[in-house]
Design an enzyme around this catalytic site. Structure first.
Site, PDB file in Angstrom:
ATOM      1  N   CYS A  26      30.585  35.333  35.636  1.00 62.91           N
ATOM      2  CA  CYS A  26      32.063  35.496  35.244  1.00 62.91           C
ATOM      3  C   CYS A  26      31.975  34.184  33.737  1.00 62.91           C
ATOM      4  O   CYS A  26      32.000  34.020  34.351  1.00 62.91           O
ATOM      5  CB  CYS A  26      33.463  35.052  36.189  1.00 62.91           C
ATOM      6  SG  CYS A  26      34.721  34.238  35.473  1.00 62.91           S
ATOM      7  N   TRP A  58      36.387  38.459  45.793  1.00 64.25           N
ATOM      8  CA  TRP A  58      35.052  37.988  45.812  1.00 64.25           C
ATOM      9  C   TRP A  58      34.638  37.105  46.595  1.00 64.25           C
ATOM     10  O   TRP A  58      35.136  36.714  47.763  1.00 64.25           O
ATOM     11  CB  TRP A  58      34.855  36.255  44.581  1.00 64.25           C
ATOM     12  CG  TRP A  58      34.889  36.990  43.125  1.00 64.25           C
ATOM     13  CD1 TRP A  58      36.609  36.567  42.265  1.00 64.25           C
ATOM     14  CD2 TRP A  58      34.443  37.363  42.429  1.00 64.25           C
ATOM     15  NE1 TRP A  58      35.815  36.684  41.215  1.00 64.25           N
ATOM     16  CE2 TRP A  58      34.861  37.321  40.708  1.00 64.25           C
ATOM     17  CE3 TRP A  58      32.504  37.216  42.048  1.00 64.25           C
ATOM     18  CZ2 TRP A  58      33.992  37.501  39.658  1.00 64.25           C
ATOM     19  CZ3 TRP A  58      31.896  37.686  40.887  1.00 64.25           C
ATOM     20  CH2 TRP A  58      32.840  37.884  39.945  1.00 64.25           C
ATOM     21  N   GLU A  64      42.516  27.803  35.972  1.00 61.49           N
ATOM     22  CA  GLU A  64      42.554  28.303  34.073  1.00 61.49           C
ATOM     23  C   GLU A  64      41.168  27.038  33.877  1.00 61.49           C
ATOM     24  O   GLU A  64      41.331  26.528  33.922  1.00 61.49           O
ATOM     25  CB  GLU A  64      44.123  27.478  33.634  1.00 61.49           C
ATOM     26  CG  GLU A  64      44.066  27.558  32.513  1.00 61.49           C
ATOM     27  CD  GLU A  64      43.294  28.840  31.947  1.00 61.49           C
ATOM     28  OE1 GLU A  64      42.559  28.773  31.368  1.00 61.49           O
ATOM     29  OE2 GLU A  64      43.473  30.193  32.345  1.00 61.49           O
ATOM     30  N   SER A  65      40.555  28.430  34.045  1.00 58.58           N
ATOM     31  CA  SER A  65      39.092  27.615  33.120  1.00 58.58           C
ATOM     32  C   SER A  65      39.309  26.861  32.160  1.00 58.58           C
ATOM     33  O   SER A  65      38.848  25.551  32.142  1.00 58.58           O
ATOM     34  CB  SER A  65      38.047  28.777  32.552  1.00 58.58           C
ATOM     35  OG  SER A  65      38.495  29.251  32.233  1.00 58.58           O
ATOM     36  N   TYR A  95      36.098  41.785  26.805  1.00 58.97           N
ATOM     37  CA  TYR A  95      37.172  42.876  28.120  1.00 58.97           C
ATOM     38  C   TYR A  95      37.638  43.866  27.718  1.00 58.97           C
ATOM     39  O   TYR A  95      38.305  44.646  28.096  1.00 58.97           O
ATOM     40  CB  TYR A  95      37.998  41.305  28.804  1.00 58.97           C
ATOM     41  CG  TYR A  95      37.118  41.112  29.622  1.00 58.97           C
ATOM     42  CD1 TYR A  95      36.144  39.786  28.827  1.00 58.97           C
ATOM     43  CD2 TYR A  95      36.106  41.808  30.985  1.00 58.97           C
ATOM     44  CE1 TYR A  95      35.638  39.168  29.865  1.00 58.97           C
ATOM     45  CE2 TYR A  95      36.441  40.973  32.360  1.00 58.97           C
ATOM     46  CZ  TYR A  95      34.349  39.774  31.697  1.00 58.97           C
ATOM     47  OH  TYR A  95      34.356  39.169  32.234  1.00 58.97           O
TER      48      TYR A  95
HETATM   49  N1  GSH Z   1      42.809  33.130  32.824  1.00 63.28           N
HETATM   50  C1  GSH Z   1      41.247  32.468  33.783  1.00 63.28           C
HETATM   51  C2  GSH Z   1      40.703  33.533  34.211  1.00 63.28           C
HETATM   52  C3  GSH Z   1      39.761  34.200  35.549  1.00 63.28           C
HETATM   53  C4  GSH Z   1      39.424  35.297  35.577  1.00 63.28           C
HETATM   54  O1  GSH Z   1      40.050  36.083  35.036  1.00 63.28           O
HETATM   55  N2  GSH Z   1      38.128  35.382  36.298  1.00 63.28           N
HETATM   56  C5  GSH Z   1      37.781  36.907  36.678  1.00 63.28           C
HETATM   57  C6  GSH Z   1      36.576  36.976  36.701  1.00 63.28           C
HETATM   58  S1  GSH Z   1      35.825  36.634  35.549  1.00 63.28           S
HETATM   59  C7  GSH Z   1      38.194  37.377  38.177  1.00 63.28           C
HETATM   60  O2  GSH Z   1      38.420  36.030  39.183  1.00 63.28           O
HETATM   61  N3  GSH Z   1      39.068  38.462  38.107  1.00 63.28           N
HETATM   62  C8  GSH Z   1      39.869  38.785  39.247  1.00 63.28           C
HETATM   63  C9  GSH Z   1      40.897  38.831  39.690  1.00 63.28           C
HETATM   64  O3  GSH Z   1      41.593  38.328  39.020  1.00 63.28           O
HETATM   65  O4  GSH Z   1      41.759  39.387  40.594  1.00 63.28           O
HETATM   66  C10 GSH Z   1      40.255  31.469  33.802  1.00 63.28           C
HETATM   67  O5  GSH Z   1      40.091  31.313  32.798  1.00 63.28           O
HETATM   68  O6  GSH Z   1      39.793  30.824  34.352  1.00 63.28           O
END
Ligand code: GSH
Length: 341
Positions: free
Chosen positions: A54, A94, A154-155, A208
């Site tokens: 990710c 996950w 939020e990263s 994406y």
């Molecule tokens: N805005 C969030 C995005 C995090 C995100 O979308 N992570 C993805 C993995 S690449 C995820 O876990 N997606 C699964 C979901 O949201 O169900 C960040 O930057 O932390």
């Protein structure tokens, strides 16, 4: 909730846009901060849940390493492929499954761990959210082991907190030698903010939108914006500056790296971003190799996890073998002289 487009996507008419085939990323719901009254900055108190494929998680593993927080903040790594339709808890979740075999290598992945942050040895990241009554399921998660609570998912905000509180969180790097990701300088911060917005919208999230949108026009527009920005950033680096804002490595370099690290070996095929390779942008390629060579950068990510994660469940589970020209990746990142442009 911040309307900061460098952090999250504009959500207006999200339902109609998704119906028209646009990939619209949702918004993270946990937005507390270390330093808030409930979350004092202390070494050994916080924990990260990540997946190494990710790119958003890659931001926080990079920050943890370059700030010398590998001891001060513990971390669990999920398996790169989420659950399948056969999982009793449902698909696309996950999971912490260190014994699971990766189709790419035919073996378990040594970086993967059980869930050790909550003390409950949970199988799914979703269960960490459910414990707080939330339906979210994304990674990364910053977790408080003392309070047993999620701090933030939020990263963009997590990397900023680690930067601000590095000392109190147990950084092993003396402050004089430690990078300052978001230096306290108004002009520099404005420059970083402006670049963050461009890089988030057209590159980090743009990849994406190109790869997951099911509308040709939307794909084409995001494809063009992605390569326009690559050309602009290559131009920005053509004056010989080592990093995007000048002499120092900052947050905006850290946020650009995960996408470019994935471009040639993954996104070129998986996200249909086959306009060019980073190799074709001489200044960008040298920047990518320069960042990859910085202490803590190469060990913060894994192209094996990326390839397994991006191809392992789609593409009938067969992971593309390439590229091997000019050489295998990530080894190629050790050779700035490979730049073609
Ligand atoms: N805005 C969030 C995005 C995090 C995100 O979308 N992570 C993805 C993995 S690449 C995820 O876990 N997606 C699964 C979901 O949201 O169900 C960040 O930057 O932390």
């Amino acid at each position: 909730m911040t309307k900061d487009i460098s952090t999250q996507e504009d959500q207006s008419n999200a339902r109609e846009r998704r119906a028209r085939g646009e990939f619209v990323r949702g918004v993270s719901g946990f937005r507390n901060a270390i330093g808030d009254p409930d979350f004092a900055p202390e070494s050994g108190r916080y924990h990260l849940f990540v997946a190494l494929n990710c790119p958003w998680c890659h931001r926080v593993t990079l920050a943890r390493n370059v700030l010398g927080l590998q001891n001060g903040i513990t971390m669990d790594v999920a398996f790169p492929n989420r659950t399948g339709d056969d999982d009793p808890e449902g698909p696309n979740l996950w999971q912490f499954a260190p014994d699971r075999i990766a189709t790419l290598t035919g073996n378990a992945l040594p970086e993967c761990t059980h869930e050790t942050g909550t003390g409950k040895r949970l199988r799914l990241a979703r269960q960490i959210y459910l414990a707080e009554g939330s339906q979210e399921q994304s990674l990364p998660i910053l977790f408080d082991k003392v309070a047993g609570r999620i701090v933030n998912n939020e990263s963009a905000e997590v990397i900023r907190m680690l930067d601000v509180h590095a000392e109190a969180l147990g950084s092993t790097i003396p402050s004089a030698d430690r990078v300052w990701l978001y230096p306290d300088h108004p002009t520099r911060r404005q420059e970083i903010q402006t670049l963050n917005e461009l890089v988030y919208t057209t590159i980090n999230n743009g990849a994406y939108k190109a790869g997951f949108s099911s509308d040709q026009a939307i794909y084409a527009a995001t494809f063009d914006a992605y390569f326009e920005t690559l050309a602009a950033l290559d131009g920005r680096l053509s004056d010989g500056r080592p990093f995007l804002t000048g002499a120092e490595f900052t947050e905006t370099d850290l946020r650009l790296f995960p996408t470019l690290y994935r471009h040639d070996p993954v996104y070129y095929v998986r996200m249909k971003l086959n306009g060019a390779r980073i190799l074709d942008y001489a200044h960008l390629w040298r920047w990518l190799c320069r960042v990859h060579a910085l202490p803590g950068i190469s060990t913060a990510g894994s192209l094996i996890h990326c390839r397994q994660g991006y191809f392992g469940r789609s593409w009938n589970g067969v992971v593309p073998k390439g590229p091997f020209k000019p050489m295998e990746y990530p080894e190629a990142y050790n050779y700035p002289q490979l730049a073609l442009g």
